[in-house]
Scaffold this motif. Structure first.
Motif, short mmCIF file in Angstrom:
data_model
loop_
_atom_site.label_atom_id
_atom_site.label_comp_id
_atom_site.label_asym_id
_atom_site.label_seq_id
_atom_site.Cartn_x
_atom_site.Cartn_y
_atom_site.Cartn_z
N ALA A 5 114.65 -75.64 -15.36
CA ALA A 5 115.46 -75.20 -16.50
C ALA A 5 115.61 -73.69 -16.51
CB ALA A 5 114.82 -75.68 -17.81
N LEU A 6 114.52 -72.97 -16.22
CA LEU A 6 114.62 -71.52 -16.14
C LEU A 6 115.55 -71.08 -15.03
CD1 LEU A 6 110.95 -70.33 -16.74
CD2 LEU A 6 112.90 -70.00 -18.25
N GLY A 7 115.48 -71.77 -13.88
CA GLY A 7 116.36 -71.46 -12.77
C GLY A 7 117.82 -71.66 -13.14
N TRP A 8 118.11 -72.70 -13.90
CA TRP A 8 119.47 -72.96 -14.35
C TRP A 8 119.93 -71.86 -15.31
CZ3 TRP A 8 121.12 -74.37 -19.39
CH2 TRP A 8 122.45 -74.73 -19.46
N LEU A 9 119.04 -71.43 -16.21
CA LEU A 9 119.40 -70.40 -17.17
C LEU A 9 119.63 -69.04 -16.52
CD1 LEU A 9 117.03 -71.28 -20.13
CD2 LEU A 9 119.52 -71.49 -20.08
N SER A 11 121.03 -68.36 -13.78
CA SER A 11 122.36 -68.27 -13.16
C SER A 11 123.49 -68.22 -14.17
CB SER A 11 122.57 -69.45 -12.21
OG SER A 11 122.58 -70.67 -12.94
N GLY A 12 123.20 -68.40 -15.44
CA GLY A 12 124.24 -68.39 -16.46
C GLY A 12 124.08 -67.23 -17.43
N SER A 13 124.86 -67.29 -18.49
CA SER A 13 124.81 -66.22 -19.50
C SER A 13 124.27 -66.73 -20.83
CB SER A 13 126.22 -65.65 -19.70
OG SER A 13 127.09 -66.67 -20.16
N GLU A 14 123.68 -67.92 -20.84
CA GLU A 14 123.22 -68.54 -22.08
C GLU A 14 122.11 -67.75 -22.78
OE1 GLU A 14 125.21 -71.50 -19.62
OE2 GLU A 14 123.53 -70.17 -19.20
N VAL A 15 121.27 -67.06 -22.02
CA VAL A 15 120.14 -66.34 -22.61
C VAL A 15 120.47 -64.87 -22.90
CG1 VAL A 15 117.74 -65.63 -22.19
CG2 VAL A 15 118.50 -67.88 -21.50
N PHE A 16 121.53 -64.37 -22.31
CA PHE A 16 121.88 -62.96 -22.41
C PHE A 16 121.84 -62.48 -23.86
CE2 PHE A 16 124.94 -59.49 -22.89
CZ PHE A 16 124.36 -58.57 -22.04
N SER A 17 120.92 -61.58 -24.14
CA SER A 17 120.78 -60.91 -25.43
C SER A 17 120.52 -61.85 -26.60
CB SER A 17 122.03 -60.06 -25.69
OG SER A 17 121.72 -59.03 -26.59
N LYS A 18 120.05 -63.07 -26.31
CA LYS A 18 119.75 -64.03 -27.38
C LYS A 18 118.34 -63.78 -27.90
CE LYS A 18 123.36 -66.89 -27.17
NZ LYS A 18 124.30 -66.21 -26.36
N LEU A 19 118.15 -64.00 -29.19
CA LEU A 19 116.82 -63.93 -29.79
C LEU A 19 116.05 -65.19 -29.40
CD1 LEU A 19 117.70 -62.64 -33.36
CD2 LEU A 19 116.86 -61.34 -31.41
N ILE A 20 114.81 -65.01 -28.99
CA ILE A 20 114.00 -66.12 -28.49
C ILE A 20 112.61 -66.03 -29.08
CG2 ILE A 20 112.95 -67.12 -26.41
CD1 ILE A 20 115.44 -66.11 -24.89
N GLN A 33 101.87 -67.39 -20.92
CA GLN A 33 102.69 -66.83 -21.99
C GLN A 33 103.20 -65.44 -21.60
OE1 GLN A 33 103.66 -68.47 -24.58
NE2 GLN A 33 104.01 -67.11 -26.28
N ALA A 34 102.33 -64.64 -21.02
CA ALA A 34 102.74 -63.30 -20.57
C ALA A 34 103.79 -63.38 -19.47
CB ALA A 34 101.52 -62.51 -20.10
N SER A 35 103.62 -64.31 -18.55
CA SER A 35 104.60 -64.49 -17.47
C SER A 35 105.94 -64.95 -18.02
CB SER A 35 104.09 -65.51 -16.45
OG SER A 35 102.97 -65.02 -15.78
N LEU A 36 105.90 -65.89 -18.94
CA LEU A 36 107.15 -66.38 -19.54
C LEU A 36 107.85 -65.27 -20.32
CD1 LEU A 36 109.12 -68.67 -19.98
CD2 LEU A 36 107.69 -69.44 -21.89
N ILE A 42 113.33 -60.27 -18.39
CA ILE A 42 114.15 -59.98 -17.22
C ILE A 42 115.51 -60.66 -17.33
CG2 ILE A 42 114.35 -60.42 -14.72
CD1 ILE A 42 111.28 -59.91 -14.60
N MET A 43 115.52 -61.85 -17.92
CA MET A 43 116.77 -62.58 -18.11
C MET A 43 117.58 -62.02 -19.28
SD MET A 43 115.18 -66.41 -17.55
CE MET A 43 116.59 -67.24 -18.26
N THR A 44 117.14 -60.92 -19.85
CA THR A 44 117.73 -60.20 -20.98
C THR A 44 117.68 -60.97 -22.29
OG1 THR A 44 120.05 -60.84 -20.61
CG2 THR A 44 119.27 -58.86 -19.47
N GLY A 45 116.75 -61.91 -22.39
CA GLY A 45 116.49 -62.53 -23.68
C GLY A 45 115.68 -61.57 -24.52
N ARG A 46 115.83 -61.64 -25.82
CA ARG A 46 115.12 -60.72 -26.73
C ARG A 46 114.04 -61.51 -27.48
NH1 ARG A 46 119.09 -57.55 -30.29
NH2 ARG A 46 119.78 -59.64 -30.81
N ILE A 47 112.80 -61.32 -27.07
CA ILE A 47 111.67 -62.03 -27.67
C ILE A 47 111.40 -61.49 -29.07
CG2 ILE A 47 109.21 -62.57 -27.48
CD1 ILE A 47 110.62 -63.77 -25.17
#
Length: 97
Positions: A5-9, A11-20, A33-36, A42-47
């Protein structure tokens, strides 16, 4: 499956700048947890770190109903969700200006 699932994400823009928010169910999984967190960053998600919590389910043998009806877990989950909703409404996360 999660790795795929991470590999699929990636390659796309679904996580870009999203709050997570990250919910960890094992206090022994701090390195995972630290690795995730690093991967999502790195995927530009905003934790939303204030809403990312650990609830230790190890050895509790609870199903979903047992988790949400346990007073300790319920309070932690409600607080995390409220914090996440507030971050979404405010458009703020730690480390953003």
């Amino acid at each position: 499956m999660f790795k795929k699932a991470l590999g699929w994400l990636v390659s796309g823009s679904e996580v870009f700048s999203k709050l997570i928010v990250l919910l960890n169910t094992s206090s022994r999984a701090k390195y995972a947890q630290a690795s995730l967190t690093e991967i999502v960053t790195i995927m530009t998600g905003r934790i939303v770190s204030e809403a990312s919590i650990t609830i230790s389910l190890l050895g509790r043998n609870l199903d979903a109903y047992g988790i949400v009806t346990d007073p300790e877990f319920l309070a932690a989950l409600q607080a995390a969700i409220a914090t996440f909703v507030n971050a979404i409404q405010q458009g703020q996360t730690e480390g953003t200006d």
